[in-house]
Design an enzyme around this catalytic site. Structure first.
Site, PDB file in Angstrom:
ATOM      1  N   GLU A   6       0.839  -1.197   0.000  1.00  0.00           N
ATOM      2  CA  GLU A   6       0.000   0.000   0.000  1.00  0.00           C
ATOM      3  C   GLU A   6       0.877   1.250   0.000  1.00  0.00           C
ATOM      4  OE1 GLU A   6      -2.040  -1.232   3.825  1.00  0.00           O
ATOM      5  OE2 GLU A   6      -1.752   0.899   4.187  1.00  0.00           O
ATOM      6  N   CYS A  10      -3.226  -4.644   3.852  1.00  0.00           N
ATOM      7  CA  CYS A  10      -2.156  -5.522   4.348  1.00  0.00           C
ATOM      8  C   CYS A  10      -2.216  -6.948   3.815  1.00  0.00           C
ATOM      9  CB  CYS A  10      -2.169  -5.544   5.874  1.00  0.00           C
ATOM     10  SG  CYS A  10      -1.905  -3.941   6.600  1.00  0.00           S
ATOM     11  N   HIS A  33      -2.129 -12.061  10.643  1.00  0.00           N
ATOM     12  CA  HIS A  33      -1.665 -10.689  10.409  1.00  0.00           C
ATOM     13  C   HIS A  33      -1.386 -10.030  11.763  1.00  0.00           C
ATOM     14  CE1 HIS A  33      -1.149  -6.714   8.993  1.00  0.00           C
ATOM     15  NE2 HIS A  33      -2.269  -6.259   9.501  1.00  0.00           N
TER      16      HIS A  33
END
Lengths: 344, 134
Positions: free
Chosen positions: A81, A113, A235
């Site tokens: 990103e 992400c 994550h």
């Protein structure tokens, strides 16, 4: 024939800043921040490093850790990103820098992400279809946070590259399952320097709902339960979220600890779960079963069921491990951090 | 640097692609199309350098041109590649770390950019060996 991971490579910048130093500037209590986030320091890119240079170094480490001729790579996808250009792909620079050009396809991926794991799925599809022999999926970011935002304690830089193929697998990908909804929990508008987020809204309806749903969906698909896995990676926007989601799903601290890299690294966004998986590969025995689930705001999760193969013992030492890359740190004060991040 | 000029040098800048004379065995970086020693008798072929070398000499730049102003202070050095040729390059380390004779290896970094709107020039710099476990 099964599809999986032929190689992996990681890159982490050598500069870091401690939570205490950021808290000093904003008048926060560092102990509160550290116990709240379970993050103690984060990596900071050098002045001349960005998503492209980090992606190149990670990809070079992945090629180094394999017997793959770069000319056999048929696809390179870079998820991030923080691509350096709005228009002009990062993936072409990686392709050129590892000697994979010109007969290959490439593109940049964007899904907060989880763009790196989406890239893995794209490579899996092309390998399965027989369109390419090998594909490289990369998650690389130099994540941004507005000065003084809570995000500033965690946003870090790093990258991980995975060579996906059918031959010489160090790990087989048994299956993958994704869960996607339109959830505006975190975003950055075109031309804006820093992202905005929905505060607590990034938690329950975003991170937890998507990771839990994708992970449960995957375990149903492959007929597995949490205790069937040796390791689990989620994550890692901070240290608390992955521990909480692991507990919710029925995984133990022992399963999650080897891949939990965020406390001494920070949140590397597109590279976050991928560096966690690499940390597991750095120590996993052949036959180990690993579950990894990414999360990307906006929102979605990709979950993977992975079995480590014998080949890993032969290839592991050909490139630096995550722990080796976390060593030799140089700490910055906030003024130098601001210079590195282009804030001054 | 204009985009076409930068683009022409991408193989050399990204991957240290130079040349070698097959007649006398001499390596050249940046690449040469003819061998100055063998002249017409020389046979030139492309060669990828390993990216390993040694610092011959260096200076610390504290007052730079506009394109490099944000990077000061930085180390600029002449590095002798293992294959023989010398090149001028930035060394990615603090000014107090650099030493003549230091072993270095290549890394991929941003060299400069035309402007916030312009093309970004990437390429090879060197860093002290050991940092990347090589």
């Amino acid at each position: 024939m099964s599809i999986g991971i032929t190689s992996y490579g990681v890159y982490i910048p050598r500069y870091k800043i401690k939570v205490e130093e950021i808290a000093r500037v904003w008048g926060d209590d560092p102990e509160n921040i550290k116990s709240g986030l379970m993050v103690y320091e984060k990596s900071v890119p050098d002045i001349d490093e960005d998503t492209a240079t980090i992606a190149v170094e990670a990809a070079r480490n992945a090629v180094r850790r394999s017997n793959v001729d770069p000319k056999e790579i048929g696809a390179i996808y870079v998820g991030s990103e923080s691509h350096p250009y709005a228009v002009k792909p990062t993936a072409t620079m990686v392709a050129e820098a590892i000697g994979a050009t010109p007969f290959l396809t490439s593109a940049d991926f964007e899904f907060a992400c989880k763009a790196g794991t989406a890239a893995i799925q794209a490579c899996m599809g092309e390998v399965a279809a027989g369109l390419i022999k090998y594909g490289i999926a990369i998650g690389s970011d130099v994540s941004q946070a507005a000065p003084g935002d809570a995000l500033e304690y965690t946003t870090a830089g790093g990258g991980a590259a995975y060579v996906i193929g059918k031959k010489d697998l160090i790990a087989e990908i048994e299956d993958t399952c994704s869960f996607t909804t339109d959830t505006p929990d975190f975003w950055r508008r075109e031309g804006m320097s820093y992202p905005l987020h929905g505060g607590r809204f990034t938690g329950e309806p975003a991170y937890f709902k998507h990771i839990v749903s994708a992970t449960k969906g995957l375990m149903i698909k492959v007929g597995a339960k949490p205790s069937d896995y040796d390791f689990v990676v989620f994550h890692q926007p901070n240290g608390k979220f992955p521990l909480r989601v692991a507990k919710t799903l029925g995984f133990t601290k022992e399963q999650i600890r080897p891949g939990l890299v965020v406390p001494m690294l920070g949140n590397t966004y597109s590279a976050s779960s991928l560096i966690g998986l690499a940390a597991v590969f750095d120590g996993a025995e052949p036959g180990s079963r690993v579950l990894m689930t990414s999360f990307g705001s906006g929102a979605g999760s990709d979950s993977f069921s992975i079995v480590v193969k014998e080949k890993i013992d032969e290839m592991r030492d050909k490139a630096p491990t995550v722990q080796e890359l976390l060593k030799g740190t140089k700490y910055l004060d906030y003024a130098l951090y601001a210079k590195h991040k282009g804030m001054v | 640097m204009a985009a076409p000029r930068f683009w022409r040098h991408i193989p050399a800048r990204y991957n240290l692609i130079g040349t070698k004379c097959l007649t006398c065995g001499e390596y050249y970086f940046p690449p040469r199309t003819t061998c100055p020693a063998c002249r017409r008798a020389g046979t030139i072929e492309e060669c990828k350098f390993k990216g390993i070398g040694e610092v011959v000499t260096y200076t610390v730049i504290r007052s730079a041109s506009d394109a490099f102003e944000r990077q000061t202070p930085y180390v600029l050095a002449i590095v002798r590649l293992e294959e023989g040729p010398r090149l001028t390059t930035q060394i990615v380390c603090d000014p107090d770390e650099i030493e003549i004779g230091m072993k270095v290896c290549s890394v991929f970094r941003k060299i400069t950019e035309e402007s916030p709107e312009g093309v970004i020039c990437y390429g090879t710099k060197f860093m002290p060996r050991g940092d990347l476990n090589e």
